[in-house]
Design a protein around this motif. Structure first.
Motif, PDB file in Angstrom:
ATOM      1  N   GLY A 106      95.083 -17.212  42.746  1.00 35.43           N
ATOM      2  CA  GLY A 106      95.769 -16.092  43.396  1.00 35.43           C
ATOM      3  C   GLY A 106      94.882 -14.916  43.752  1.00 35.43           C
ATOM      4  O   GLY A 106      95.385 -13.843  44.064  1.00 35.43           O
ATOM      5  N   VAL A 107      93.544 -15.081  43.697  1.00 37.45           N
ATOM      6  CA  VAL A 107      92.629 -13.956  43.963  1.00 37.45           C
ATOM      7  C   VAL A 107      91.764 -14.269  45.182  1.00 37.45           C
ATOM      8  O   VAL A 107      91.174 -15.342  45.278  1.00 37.45           O
ATOM      9  CB  VAL A 107      91.716 -13.696  42.732  1.00 37.45           C
ATOM     10  N   PHE A 108      91.701 -13.317  46.135  1.00 39.31           N
ATOM     11  CA  PHE A 108      90.895 -13.500  47.348  1.00 39.31           C
ATOM     12  C   PHE A 108      89.985 -12.296  47.509  1.00 39.31           C
ATOM     13  O   PHE A 108      90.453 -11.172  47.677  1.00 39.31           O
ATOM     14  CB  PHE A 108      91.803 -13.607  48.580  1.00 39.31           C
TER      15      PHE A 108
ATOM     16  N   ILE B 107      96.455  -4.906  46.239  1.00 40.31           N
ATOM     17  CA  ILE B 107      95.283  -4.800  47.119  1.00 40.31           C
ATOM     18  C   ILE B 107      94.329  -3.855  46.392  1.00 40.31           C
ATOM     19  O   ILE B 107      94.668  -2.701  46.132  1.00 40.31           O
ATOM     20  CB  ILE B 107      95.635  -4.198  48.498  1.00 40.31           C
ATOM     21  N   GLU B 108      93.148  -4.382  46.067  1.00 41.17           N
ATOM     22  CA  GLU B 108      92.191  -3.620  45.261  1.00 41.17           C
ATOM     23  C   GLU B 108      90.954  -3.281  46.054  1.00 41.17           C
ATOM     24  O   GLU B 108      90.534  -4.056  46.913  1.00 41.17           O
ATOM     25  CB  GLU B 108      91.710  -4.523  44.108  1.00 41.17           C
ATOM     26  N   GLU B 109      90.341  -2.190  45.689  1.00 37.21           N
ATOM     27  CA  GLU B 109      89.006  -1.860  46.183  1.00 37.21           C
ATOM     28  C   GLU B 109      88.059  -2.983  45.749  1.00 37.21           C
ATOM     29  O   GLU B 109      88.140  -3.444  44.607  1.00 37.21           O
ATOM     30  CB  GLU B 109      88.621  -0.537  45.513  1.00 37.21           C
ATOM     31  N   ARG B 110      87.174  -3.428  46.651  1.00 39.49           N
ATOM     32  CA  ARG B 110      86.208  -4.465  46.240  1.00 39.49           C
ATOM     33  C   ARG B 110      84.988  -3.804  45.626  1.00 39.49           C
ATOM     34  O   ARG B 110      84.370  -2.937  46.241  1.00 39.49           O
ATOM     35  CB  ARG B 110      85.803  -5.306  47.448  1.00 39.49           C
ATOM     36  N   LEU B 111      84.679  -4.208  44.410  1.00 36.31           N
ATOM     37  CA  LEU B 111      83.542  -3.618  43.692  1.00 36.31           C
ATOM     38  C   LEU B 111      82.287  -4.446  43.923  1.00 36.31           C
ATOM     39  O   LEU B 111      82.365  -5.671  44.069  1.00 36.31           O
ATOM     40  CB  LEU B 111      83.836  -3.584  42.183  1.00 36.31           C
ATOM     41  N   ASP B 112      81.137  -3.778  43.929  1.00 31.50           N
ATOM     42  CA  ASP B 112      79.856  -4.477  44.047  1.00 31.50           C
ATOM     43  C   ASP B 112      79.088  -4.332  42.755  1.00 31.50           C
ATOM     44  O   ASP B 112      79.152  -3.287  42.110  1.00 31.50           O
ATOM     45  CB  ASP B 112      79.013  -3.859  45.171  1.00 31.50           C
TER      46      ASP B 112
ATOM     47  N   LEU C  82      83.962  -7.977  33.610  1.00 27.63           N
ATOM     48  CA  LEU C  82      83.489  -6.653  34.036  1.00 27.63           C
ATOM     49  C   LEU C  82      82.578  -6.747  35.250  1.00 27.63           C
ATOM     50  O   LEU C  82      81.847  -7.733  35.412  1.00 27.63           O
ATOM     51  CB  LEU C  82      82.686  -5.995  32.906  1.00 27.63           C
ATOM     52  N   MET C  83      82.590  -5.704  36.070  1.00 32.97           N
ATOM     53  CA  MET C  83      81.589  -5.560  37.122  1.00 32.97           C
ATOM     54  C   MET C  83      80.711  -4.392  36.720  1.00 32.97           C
ATOM     55  O   MET C  83      81.216  -3.290  36.449  1.00 32.97           O
ATOM     56  CB  MET C  83      82.271  -5.280  38.470  1.00 32.97           C
ATOM     57  N   LEU C  84      79.396  -4.635  36.641  1.00 30.66           N
ATOM     58  CA  LEU C  84      78.460  -3.548  36.341  1.00 30.66           C
ATOM     59  C   LEU C  84      78.131  -2.873  37.670  1.00 30.66           C
ATOM     60  O   LEU C  84      77.323  -3.373  38.452  1.00 30.66           O
ATOM     61  CB  LEU C  84      77.198  -4.092  35.668  1.00 30.66           C
TER      62      LEU C  84
ATOM     63  N   VAL D 272      92.515  -9.208  47.372  1.00 28.29           N
ATOM     64  CA  VAL D 272      93.970  -9.426  47.376  1.00 28.29           C
ATOM     65  C   VAL D 272      94.294 -10.272  46.147  1.00 28.29           C
ATOM     66  O   VAL D 272      93.679 -11.317  45.928  1.00 28.29           O
ATOM     67  CB  VAL D 272      94.397 -10.170  48.667  1.00 28.29           C
ATOM     68  N   LYS D 273      95.231  -9.790  45.325  1.00 30.48           N
ATOM     69  CA  LYS D 273      95.568 -10.523  44.092  1.00 30.48           C
ATOM     70  C   LYS D 273      97.085 -10.676  43.964  1.00 30.48           C
ATOM     71  O   LYS D 273      97.815  -9.689  44.035  1.00 30.48           O
ATOM     72  CB  LYS D 273      95.083  -9.748  42.859  1.00 30.48           C
ATOM     73  N   ALA D 274      97.514 -11.922  43.750  1.00 29.82           N
ATOM     74  CA  ALA D 274      98.931 -12.145  43.445  1.00 29.82           C
ATOM     75  C   ALA D 274      99.115 -11.913  41.949  1.00 29.82           C
ATOM     76  O   ALA D 274      98.247 -12.269  41.154  1.00 29.82           O
ATOM     77  CB  ALA D 274      99.311 -13.572  43.799  1.00 29.82           C
TER      78      ALA D 274
ATOM     79  N   SER E 145      99.970 -10.615  33.619  1.00 34.00           N
ATOM     80  CA  SER E 145     100.389  -9.802  34.757  1.00 34.00           C
ATOM     81  C   SER E 145      99.275  -8.830  35.120  1.00 34.00           C
ATOM     82  O   SER E 145      98.919  -7.947  34.338  1.00 34.00           O
ATOM     83  CB  SER E 145     101.673  -9.032  34.425  1.00 34.00           C
ATOM     84  N   LYS E 146      98.743  -8.983  36.322  1.00 32.51           N
ATOM     85  CA  LYS E 146      97.657  -8.091  36.768  1.00 32.51           C
ATOM     86  C   LYS E 146      98.181  -6.663  36.915  1.00 32.51           C
ATOM     87  O   LYS E 146      97.437  -5.698  36.748  1.00 32.51           O
ATOM     88  CB  LYS E 146      97.067  -8.602  38.071  1.00 32.51           C
ATOM     89  N   ILE E 147      99.487  -6.540  37.213  1.00 37.16           N
ATOM     90  CA  ILE E 147     100.075  -5.203  37.373  1.00 37.16           C
ATOM     91  C   ILE E 147     100.181  -4.530  35.999  1.00 37.16           C
ATOM     92  O   ILE E 147      99.837  -3.355  35.842  1.00 37.16           O
ATOM     93  CB  ILE E 147     101.447  -5.297  38.099  1.00 37.16           C
TER      94      ILE E 147
HETATM   95  P1  AMP Z   1      90.206 -12.119  38.431  1.00 36.47           P
HETATM   96  O1  AMP Z   1      91.024 -13.360  38.255  1.00 36.47           O
HETATM   97  O2  AMP Z   1      90.993 -10.879  38.628  1.00 36.47           O
HETATM   98  O3  AMP Z   1      89.088 -11.983  37.466  1.00 36.47           O
HETATM   99  O4  AMP Z   1      89.372 -12.401  39.774  1.00 36.47           O
HETATM  100  C1  AMP Z   1      88.567 -13.552  39.940  1.00 36.47           C
HETATM  101  C2  AMP Z   1      87.224 -13.166  40.478  1.00 36.47           C
HETATM  102  O5  AMP Z   1      87.381 -12.392  41.675  1.00 36.47           O
HETATM  103  C3  AMP Z   1      86.417 -12.256  39.554  1.00 36.47           C
HETATM  104  O6  AMP Z   1      85.724 -12.982  38.611  1.00 36.47           O
HETATM  105  C4  AMP Z   1      85.500 -11.573  40.543  1.00 36.47           C
HETATM  106  O7  AMP Z   1      84.419 -12.419  40.890  1.00 36.47           O
HETATM  107  C5  AMP Z   1      86.381 -11.399  41.738  1.00 36.47           C
HETATM  108  N1  AMP Z   1      87.009 -10.066  41.753  1.00 36.47           N
HETATM  109  C6  AMP Z   1      88.194  -9.711  41.209  1.00 36.47           C
HETATM  110  N2  AMP Z   1      88.461  -8.402  41.416  1.00 36.47           N
HETATM  111  C7  AMP Z   1      87.420  -7.908  42.109  1.00 36.47           C
HETATM  112  C8  AMP Z   1      87.088  -6.611  42.625  1.00 36.47           C
HETATM  113  N3  AMP Z   1      87.918  -5.573  42.505  1.00 36.47           N
HETATM  114  N4  AMP Z   1      85.911  -6.463  43.289  1.00 36.47           N
HETATM  115  C9  AMP Z   1      85.072  -7.518  43.445  1.00 36.47           C
HETATM  116  N5  AMP Z   1      85.324  -8.767  42.998  1.00 36.47           N
HETATM  117  C10 AMP Z   1      86.475  -8.964  42.339  1.00 36.47           C
END
Ligand code: AMP
Ligand code: GLY
Length: 451
Positions: free
Chosen positions: A155-157, A187-192, A275-277, A145-147, A104-106
């Protein structure tokens, strides 16, 4: 120290082949449920579905199994380890409740928030319409966007603007798996930044961190195309310095394990931090509660010391007694070979050629992910799914490991086979930039002894 003799690995992918390959070399007699044509080569396959806990329990009795290692997330989330533990069977992996960290992402976001662990800011909605209203009412910014729930990466866009985000909501609304968004949407902030994977083994108190890796989630070269389960990996990821690793341990892994213990859902097994660095430091994208696939393949080929000893100690909650694992120096690369159409619908049943030639190459191991045999085609190994093989190589440098892995790939063919051609290139570019920066620094500092 007690050592398991008979080990049952649950699952059938490349990760499970790598685990079977390594645990066999560590001296275990290995069974795989259900396995693939590659695991049949190392171990004994048992025709059991990973989520059929009654059949797993029966196999444990029949084959006198003293350790069960659960590979994939679905049986972990559905509580296979709980059922085995209740029956007195030693099982490696988290309980169903603790596996919610991936399931569960939540749940994951709440745990991160409660324990002040760095992650992207987010909003949670209990319907897709509410998420749409929110997107329409706020600034046009990049979001993700994540379900909620397990969706095998579907489920991740990752969206650049509002239009893409609204389109993602539309796609979720059209997909029967997500339409009701019964368990919610984020709905998440997009990280770089640069993405890395840090995997640790934990017994709920002690954490053993493994070398960092980078996966390649996008289907096509240059990180283009749809999201997949992972098209390749390399180890170590040179972006993670020793001091960054310490920061990741102190600010992310340790507080997560402590946080899980405090909420009385102690975490045992594999804690995999995606992780995102970022420019503000490492932030958690997601947790997985199992070895990554194909990351596991790139780790196993480099692991010199016993994996069996680590898994045994984790199950017996005495990980603090085990010396840190030792790794072959240099680097490893795994290149995934996939069937035509992956990650969409694929044609199965094509015969794979060249496996024997690839096997002859030194320091190359071809891990099978989706392969099968057919009694009507004796001796033939058939492609049986999307990600079919993980051609894995080890060498004294990342550049040579990449070359070796693609040498292996060149030997292998079947109708429609393809792979990414740029696995490890980001690591190589980074290494090159480091060398350029270091030599610039050297040439700008005056030689010693000059006034
Ligand atoms: P997840 O299943 O949550 O890991 O998401 C799949 C992929 O989506 C990750 O490996 C990232 O490449 C991308 N992703 C997920 N969350 C973010 C975020 N907040 N910002 C940028 N990219 C993301
Ligand atoms: N390779 C990413 C995963 O196993 O989820």
């Amino acid at each position: 120290m007690p050592r398991s003799k008979n080990v049952l690995i649950v699952g059938s992918g490349g990760r499970e082949h790598a685990l079977a390959w390594k645990l066999t070399r560590d001296g275990a007699r290995v069974f795989v449920a259900p396995g693939n044509a590659g695991t049949a080569h190392e171990a004994t396959n048992l025709p059991i579905s990973p989520t059929d806990s009654a059949a797993v329990l029966q196999a444990v009795k029949q084959h006198e199994i003293d350790l069960v290692v659960v590979g994939p997330e679905a049986p972990l989330v559905s509580g296979l380890v709980d059922k085995l533990t209740e029956a007195g069977v030693r099982a490696f992996g988290p309980s169903g409740e603790a596996a919610q960290l991936e399931g569960s992402k939540i749940f994951c976001k709440k745990l991160l928030h409660t324990n002040d662990i760095p992650t992207a800011t987010y909003r949670q909605f209990n319907s897709l319409d509410k998420a749409r209203e929110f997107l329409e009412s706020r600034e046009d910014e990049p979001v993700v966007v994540k379900a909620d729930g397990l969706a095998a990466g579907k489920g991740v866009f990752v969206c650049s603007n509002r239009e893409e985000a609204l389109d993602a909501i539309g796609q979720l609304q059209r997909d029967p798996q997500f339409r009701d968004a019964a368990s919610g949407v984020l709905i998440e902030e997009r990280l770089d930044g640069v993405e890395v994977s840090v995997i640790a083994i934990t017994d709920g108190r002690t954490i053993v961190t493994l070398p960092p890796l980078q996966d390649h989630k996008a289907a096509l070269d240059g990180d283009r195309g749809p999201n997949t389960g992972g098209m390749g990996a390399f180890c170590p990821a040179p972006f993670v310095t020793q001091s960054l690793m310490t920061e990741i341990e102190e600010q992310i892994l340790v507080p997560t394990v402590h946080g899980m213990r405090r909420r009385r859902t102690p975490f045992h097994g594999i804690l995999y931090a995606g992780l995102m660095l970022t420019s503000q430091g490492p932030k958690v994208l997601e947790f997985n509660v199992r070895f990554g696939d194909p990351e596991c393949q790139a780790l196993c080929i480099r692991l010199e010391s016993s994996l069996l000893e680590l898994l045994d100690a984790a199950v017996d909650r005495r990980l603090h007694e085990v010396p840190p694992p030792s790794w072959k120096s240099g680097a490893s690369v795994t290149v995934v070979m996939a069937s035509e159409g992956y990650p969409g619908t694929v044609e199965k049943g094509h015969a794979i050629r060249g496996l024997e030639e690839a096997r002859q190459l030194e320091n190359v191991v071809v891990f099978h992910a989706a392969t099968s045999t057919n009694p009507d085609q004796p001796g033939a190994i058939l492609a049986a799914g999307g990600r079919v093989l993980g051609v894995t190589a080890h060498a004294e440098s990342l550049a040579r490991a990449k070359l070796k892995a693609y040498e292996g790939v060149k030997e292998i063919r079947w109708r429609g086979a393809w792979c990414r051609k740029d696995i490890a290139d980001k690591g190589l570019r980074h290494e090159h930039e480091q060398v350029v920066a270091e030599s610039a620094e050297l040439s700008s500092s005056p030689p010693e002894g000059t006034a």
